[in-house]
Design an enzyme around this catalytic site. Structure first.
Site, PDB file in Angstrom:
ATOM      1  N   THR A  13      41.011  41.266  45.392  1.00 55.69           N
ATOM      2  CA  THR A  13      42.190  42.122  45.264  1.00 55.69           C
ATOM      3  C   THR A  13      43.139  41.953  46.447  1.00 55.69           C
ATOM      4  O   THR A  13      44.358  42.031  46.299  1.00 55.69           O
ATOM      5  CB  THR A  13      41.733  43.596  45.137  1.00 55.69           C
ATOM      6  OG1 THR A  13      40.964  43.690  43.937  1.00 55.69           O
ATOM      7  CG2 THR A  13      42.897  44.555  45.039  1.00 55.69           C
ATOM      8  N   SER A  55      35.815  38.303  43.373  1.00 55.66           N
ATOM      9  CA  SER A  55      34.471  38.189  43.935  1.00 55.66           C
ATOM     10  C   SER A  55      33.320  38.269  42.925  1.00 55.66           C
ATOM     11  O   SER A  55      32.221  37.816  43.234  1.00 55.66           O
ATOM     12  CB  SER A  55      34.274  39.153  45.101  1.00 55.66           C
ATOM     13  OG  SER A  55      34.064  40.458  44.677  1.00 55.66           O
ATOM     14  N   THR A  88      36.111  42.899  46.995  1.00 55.86           N
ATOM     15  CA  THR A  88      35.170  43.906  47.483  1.00 55.86           C
ATOM     16  C   THR A  88      33.901  44.033  46.626  1.00 55.86           C
ATOM     17  O   THR A  88      32.900  44.549  47.096  1.00 55.86           O
ATOM     18  CB  THR A  88      35.849  45.291  47.568  1.00 55.86           C
ATOM     19  OG1 THR A  88      36.302  45.656  46.273  1.00 55.86           O
ATOM     20  CG2 THR A  88      36.992  45.283  48.555  1.00 55.86           C
ATOM     21  N   ASP A  89      33.958  43.554  45.368  1.00 52.47           N
ATOM     22  CA  ASP A  89      32.803  43.775  44.479  1.00 52.47           C
ATOM     23  C   ASP A  89      31.508  43.156  45.020  1.00 52.47           C
ATOM     24  O   ASP A  89      30.440  43.755  44.907  1.00 52.47           O
ATOM     25  CB  ASP A  89      33.085  43.202  43.076  1.00 52.47           C
ATOM     26  CG  ASP A  89      34.148  43.990  42.330  1.00 52.47           C
ATOM     27  OD1 ASP A  89      34.554  45.067  42.806  1.00 52.47           O
ATOM     28  OD2 ASP A  89      34.585  43.516  41.254  1.00 52.47           O
TER      29      ASP A  89
END
Ligand code: ASP
Length: 321
Positions: A13, A55, A88-89
């Protein structure tokens, strides 16, 4: 002389933009490559878009690519620190793999964003600025890979994404962040003594599965895994480390097949312990050969098991958890 920092962009993101219809997607040109000029810091920055993927697309081979690039940057190109931008995942997984395997001692900070580059309140640039400050801070040396988000610094080993959209998503549930960024100052409050490193050149044994357990779970999945010749299984157990009796036949089948079974808790805070002595209780599981962990999540235990399965160990596997 200014310190030399390498910034490796991998996507996520932080590198995406929101369209008029609200859809968030990768931009043809990573907006961070231009935005970095707006940041103010006493360093010579060199940036590379080593990847541009969301990610959830990250794999083991991406981890090895990053590890090799960072080691080359430090050993052959004299970089003093590294910053990675990442979705971030799975950020915590990349952070922990690098934490366990990087053979360099310079500070390495990894960051991301919960809001894309052109959204109201976008957090990407400030997170990147904070990660640069952490990578430049002499005290960051020897602390392993630092996850830097929302003015906080977390050790890679225990940090986890706790919220789907909130910018305060990254937390270390059991004992909190190890430091803060207050305005432009990096302040550490605690040091994690459990920093460990292993040599990893390639991952030949890579089939480690993570299974979440639940009330009334049967042995079906575990028995299938026992037949599958996988390399290891991580079980997200109940509470302090207990399992429903109905899945114990599956656990025995795995152990009989010499497949290591590592146990974490599906509870997101606290540690597993072999305290309960009833059918499926932790005491009996540990006696049977199930390996208990201290505070690792399922996804982190998988990474540690992957790394350990690809070492020549001189002690039993359980001793390393
Ligand atoms: N789905 C995005 C990713 O992990 C989320 C993010 O970057 O925050 O790539």
């Amino acid at each position: 002389m200014n310190k030399k920092l390498l910034i490796l962009h991998t996507g996520g993101t932080i590198s995406m933009s929101e369209g008029e219809d609200g859809r968030v997607s990768p931009s043809a040109k990573n907006p961070l490559l231009l935005a970095l000029e707006k940041l103010n810091h006493p360093a010579t920055l060199h940036q590379e878009a080593i990847l541009n993927v969301p990610s959830p697309h990250i794999t083991l081979s991406h981890w090895l690519l990053l590890k090799n690039r960072i080691e080359k940057a430090v050993k052959a190109e004299q970089f003093d620190g590294v910053v990675i931008t990442h979705g971030t995942d799975t950020l915590e997984e990349t952070a922990y793999f690098l934490d366990l395997s990087l053979k360099v001692d310079v500070p390495v900070a990894i960051t991301g964003a919960m809001r894309s580059s052109n959204e109201l309140g976008a957090d990407g640039l400030i997170n990147l600025q904070s990660a640069i400050l952490v990578a430049l801070c002499p005290e960051s040396q020897g602390k392993g890979v630092m996850v830097v988000m929302n003015d906080e610094i977390h050790n890679a080993k225990f940090v986890t994404k706790t919220h789907t959209t909130n910018v305060a998503t990254f937390q270390t549930p059991t004992f909190g962040p190890c430091g803060l960024i207050a305005k432009n100052r990096v302040i550490y409050f605690q040091h994690l003594d459990q920093y460990e490193r292993y040599p990893v050149e390639k991952i030949a044994k890579s089939n480690v599965q993570v299974i979440k357990t639940y009330a009334g779970m049967d042995s079906f999945l575990l028995e299938q895994l026992a037949l599958s010749q996988c390399d290891g299984v991580v079980l997200e157990a109940l509470g302090a480390g207990n399992l429903p009796p109905s899945c114990l036949a599956g656990v025995s089948a795995l152990l009989r097949a010499d497949i290591p079974v590592v146990l974490v808790s599906r509870a997101f805070n606290g540690v597993t312990q072999d305290v309960y002595d009833y059918l499926g209780g932790g005491k009996q599981l540990k006696q049977q050969g199930v390996i208990f962990t201290t505070g690792l999540s399922g996804q982190k235990a998988r990474i540690k098991l992957l790394v350990l399965l690809n070492q020549s160990l001189n002690r039993p596997l359980a001793d390393y958890f």
